[in-house]
Scaffold this active site. Structure first.
Site, short mmCIF file in Angstrom:
data_model
loop_
_atom_site.label_atom_id
_atom_site.label_comp_id
_atom_site.label_asym_id
_atom_site.label_seq_id
_atom_site.Cartn_x
_atom_site.Cartn_y
_atom_site.Cartn_z
N TRP A 188 -21.62 14.25 9.32
CA TRP A 188 -20.65 14.01 8.25
C TRP A 188 -20.95 14.83 7.00
CZ3 TRP A 188 -20.21 7.94 8.25
CH2 TRP A 188 -19.42 7.56 9.34
N GLU A 225 -5.46 -4.24 -0.89
CA GLU A 225 -5.85 -5.37 -0.03
C GLU A 225 -6.93 -6.25 -0.65
OE1 GLU A 225 -5.30 -2.30 0.95
OE2 GLU A 225 -4.49 -2.19 2.98
N THR A 258 0.88 -1.17 0.00
CA THR A 258 0.00 0.00 0.00
C THR A 258 0.91 1.22 0.00
OG1 THR A 258 0.00 0.13 2.40
CG2 THR A 258 -1.72 -1.22 1.40
N LYS A 289 -16.10 16.13 9.74
CA LYS A 289 -17.17 16.12 10.74
C LYS A 289 -17.46 17.55 11.11
CE LYS A 289 -18.40 12.26 13.48
NZ LYS A 289 -18.21 11.48 14.66
P1 ADP Z 1 -3.34 3.62 -1.65
O1 ADP Z 1 -3.78 3.64 -0.20
O2 ADP Z 1 -2.02 3.19 -1.88
O3 ADP Z 1 -3.89 4.73 -2.48
P2 ADP Z 1 -5.04 1.73 -2.82
O4 ADP Z 1 -4.95 1.87 -4.25
O5 ADP Z 1 -5.14 0.40 -2.23
O6 ADP Z 1 -3.85 2.33 -2.21
O7 ADP Z 1 -6.22 2.66 -2.32
C1 ADP Z 1 -7.46 2.14 -2.06
C2 ADP Z 1 -8.38 3.25 -1.67
O8 ADP Z 1 -8.65 4.11 -2.78
C3 ADP Z 1 -9.75 2.76 -1.26
O9 ADP Z 1 -9.74 2.33 0.07
C4 ADP Z 1 -10.59 4.00 -1.48
O10 ADP Z 1 -10.49 4.89 -0.40
C5 ADP Z 1 -9.95 4.64 -2.68
N1 ADP Z 1 -10.72 4.30 -3.89
C6 ADP Z 1 -10.47 3.35 -4.79
N2 ADP Z 1 -11.38 3.38 -5.79
C7 ADP Z 1 -12.24 4.39 -5.50
C8 ADP Z 1 -13.39 4.94 -6.14
N3 ADP Z 1 -13.84 4.46 -7.30
N4 ADP Z 1 -14.01 5.97 -5.54
C9 ADP Z 1 -13.57 6.48 -4.37
N5 ADP Z 1 -12.48 6.02 -3.74
C10 ADP Z 1 -11.81 4.99 -4.28
#
Ligand code: ADP
Length: 544
Positions: free
Chosen positions: A441, A327, A182, A436
């Site tokens: 929210w 993940e 990540t 918040k």
């Molecule tokens: P990093 O934390 O490295 O950016 P990831 O690619 O695993 O790694 O990020 C995942 C996160 O990206 C998700 O938990 C979410 O918050 C956000 N995310 C992914 N796709 C979307 C989407 N279509 N719309 C909004 N948020 C998204």
């Protein structure tokens, strides 16, 4: 219980390659490269070169369970490693070159990699990091002619030319295959080790009609990075489905993408919204159309409705949004229509598909829970934490002694969302980005979505900043298109009829929006930059 009487063939990544080489042998693979002409071959060629690369790695002493890191763009050589390394039971760690030096070193060392294969563009970076890369025994430049000034760097092409292709070994499908970290926006990056089984199941699911809907007639160009969550599994899904595969290297700007879309007949592509903003700008400026491009899978951060709508109505390109994370391999939900929606008419389809992250997919269970962990109603309104489970969801992080799951076996994604009765999920925020205000929210994503549709706006980002009375209030950061005239008043006037009144941002500022290593809006930086903005503003107002 009776045991089933079927063959127990392990689900291995080498099986994907063997299938592609047999069933789709002459289907083309095209790759852009740094400083070399366009590369062109097919799945048969991929299979034999990957098998040579595997022999080469073995001759360097790499064995089952060992780790190998790549530092590379979307190229055919990187693609070969996606098969060569796991094919011999070793683990491919795809390092993210957009991380800080510190984090690149951390991930390669944490992975325990013994070989580093890197693109020529990273030669200087590798030379700089080298003294801190504890366990790397071999440095291999992914090039025909290495440019590295380091003395003992070997050239990939020379090494594989000398290697005979091997026969892929068989082993347990639960063996580790690909290790992705990540991006570590908070704390050190965390490693997620995909298994052969999870990769194969995920790639099969990605191709399904309710997800990317792939067919052998498709030409896929992955514009999400191969190093980031395996580019949504597209490298493997393409090979399973016999799709033509076009690799754009690191050139994700509008004109470069358009060149490949037109010359190679790309039908489907995907990536984070920022890339497709650049592409749309290019189409608007050049007056060109999107050629053969029919579908775009966009995710990684929220897709503004205006983007999906423009692609569909102006260029005939269907956008389906995807949500997932490292993940989850990373496929979570994909926004594709259903008969139930279609029964309510095209408007209902558009309203849902253009504004939701996606719908439930087989292989990944999803629930939304409140602060006490109780499941919330699937009413499209009740927002809570998203939890997931399934065969391609993480169980524990790499080298961690403890499970990453709650006591019921669910993984907490850290995202806040609603689920509706049709099975569609809508993310309102990432829990760490939640605003918040007076105990309620505010959805930053909803405000961004509307602001992004305001004429002249290139990127809109909303962050919560401290407010003496309300605790947090939304602040809107706008990055306009270069030549556009956008004012705070014009943006607010655009927002007013479209969002809840008390969500109206307390301030609009104009700034370049910083991006993270994975191309997402870096809200942490913005929050820090504008932390005291509303206090300063109220002080200024009081002093006037
Ligand atoms: P990093 O934390 O490295 O950016 P990831 O690619 O695993 O790694 O990020 C995942 C996160 O990206 C998700 O938990 C979410 O918050 C956000 N995310 C992914 N796709 C979307 C989407 N279509 N719309 C909004 N948020 C998204």
């Amino acid at each position: 219980m009776q045991t089933g009487l079927m063959q127990n063939a392990p689900l291995l990544i080498s099986g994907i390659l063997a299938h592609a080489a047999r069933a789709h042998a002459d289907r083309e693979i095209v790759s852009r490269l740094v400083g070399e002409p366009l590369w062109r071959y097919d799945y048969a060629g991929l299979a034999s070169r990957a098998a040579q690369a595997a022999t080469m790695l073995r001759s360097l002493g790499i064995d089952a369970g060992d780790c190998v890191s790549s530092l590379a763009w979307n190229t055919h050589r990187h693609y070969e490693l996606f098969f060569a390394v796991p094919g011999i039971g070793a683990v491919l760690h795809t390092a993210n070159p957009r991380l800080s030096d510190e984090q690149i070193v951390y991930t390669i060392n944490h992975a325990g990699s013994q070989v580093l294969l890197f693109d020529s563009s990273f030669a200087e970076c590798v030379a700089r990091l080298r003294p801190r890369l504890d366990k790397i025994r071999h440095f291999i430049e992914l090039a025909a002619q290495p440019v590295s000034a380091m003395a003992d760097v070997q050239g990939y092409e020379r090494l594989i030319a000398a290697a005979m292709p091997l026969d892929w070994p068989q082993f347990d499908e639960n063996a580790g295959a690909v290790l992705c970290y990540t991006s570590g926006t908070t704390g050190d990056p965390k490693g997620v080790l995909y298994s052969h089984r999870s990769v194969v199941l995920h790639a099969m699911a990605a191709g399904l009609s309710g997800a990317f809907g792939l067919s052998a007639f498709d030409c896929i160009m992955p514009c999400s990075s191969l190093y980031h969550g395996t580019a949504w599994g597209l490298p493997y899904a393409a090979a399973i489905n016999g799709c033509k595969f076009v690799l754009p290297c690191d050139r994700m700007d509008g004109p470069s993408l358009q060149e490949l879309i037109q010359s190679e007949g790309v039908t489907i592509s995907g990536g984070v919204p920022t890339i497709w903003t650049m592409y749309l700008t290019h189409l608007e400026r050049s007056g060109e159309d999107a050629g053969t491009l029919a579908r775009l899978v966009i995710g990684g951060s929220a897709v503004p409705r205006a983007m999906a709508e423009t692609f569909q109505t102006r260029y005939g390109v269907a956008v389906c949004q995807l949500w997932g994370m490292t993940e989850t391999s990373p496929l979570g939900v994909v926004a594709t229509p259903t008969p139930r929606l279609a029964g309510r008419g095209q408007q209902a389809v558009n309203d849902t598909v253009w504004t939701r992250q996606g719908r439930l997919q087989f292989g990944i269970e999803l629930r939304v829970v409140d602060e006490k962990g109780r499941e919330m109603p699937r009413d499209g309104v009740s927002a809570g934490r998203v939890k997931v489970r399934g065969p391609w969801t993480v169980e524990r992080y790499y080298r961690s002694e403890t499970s990453a799951l709650d006591e019921d076996g669910w993984f907490d994604t850290g995202d806040i969302a609603t689920l509706d009765a049709d099975g569609f999920m809508r993310i309102t925020d990432r829990s760490k980005d939640v605003i918040k205000s007076g105990g309620e929210w505010v959805s930053s994503i909803d405000i961004e979505n509307v602001a992004a549709a305001c004429p002249g706006v290139k990127v809109a980002a909303v962050v919560g900043v401290f407010h003496p009375k309300w605790e947090g209030r939304p602040l809107l950061v706008i990055e306009p298109h270069g030549d556009a005239e956008v004012t705070a008043e014009s943006v607010l006037a655009h927002l007013e009829p479209n969002i809840v009144k008390w969500w109206m941002p307390d301030a609009v500022v104009f700034d370049a929006v910083p991006l993270t290593a994975t191309g997402k809006i870096d809200k942490k930086v913005l929050r820090e930059r504008y932390r005291d903005h509303l206090i300063d503003k109220s002080l200024n107002a009081a002093n006037q």
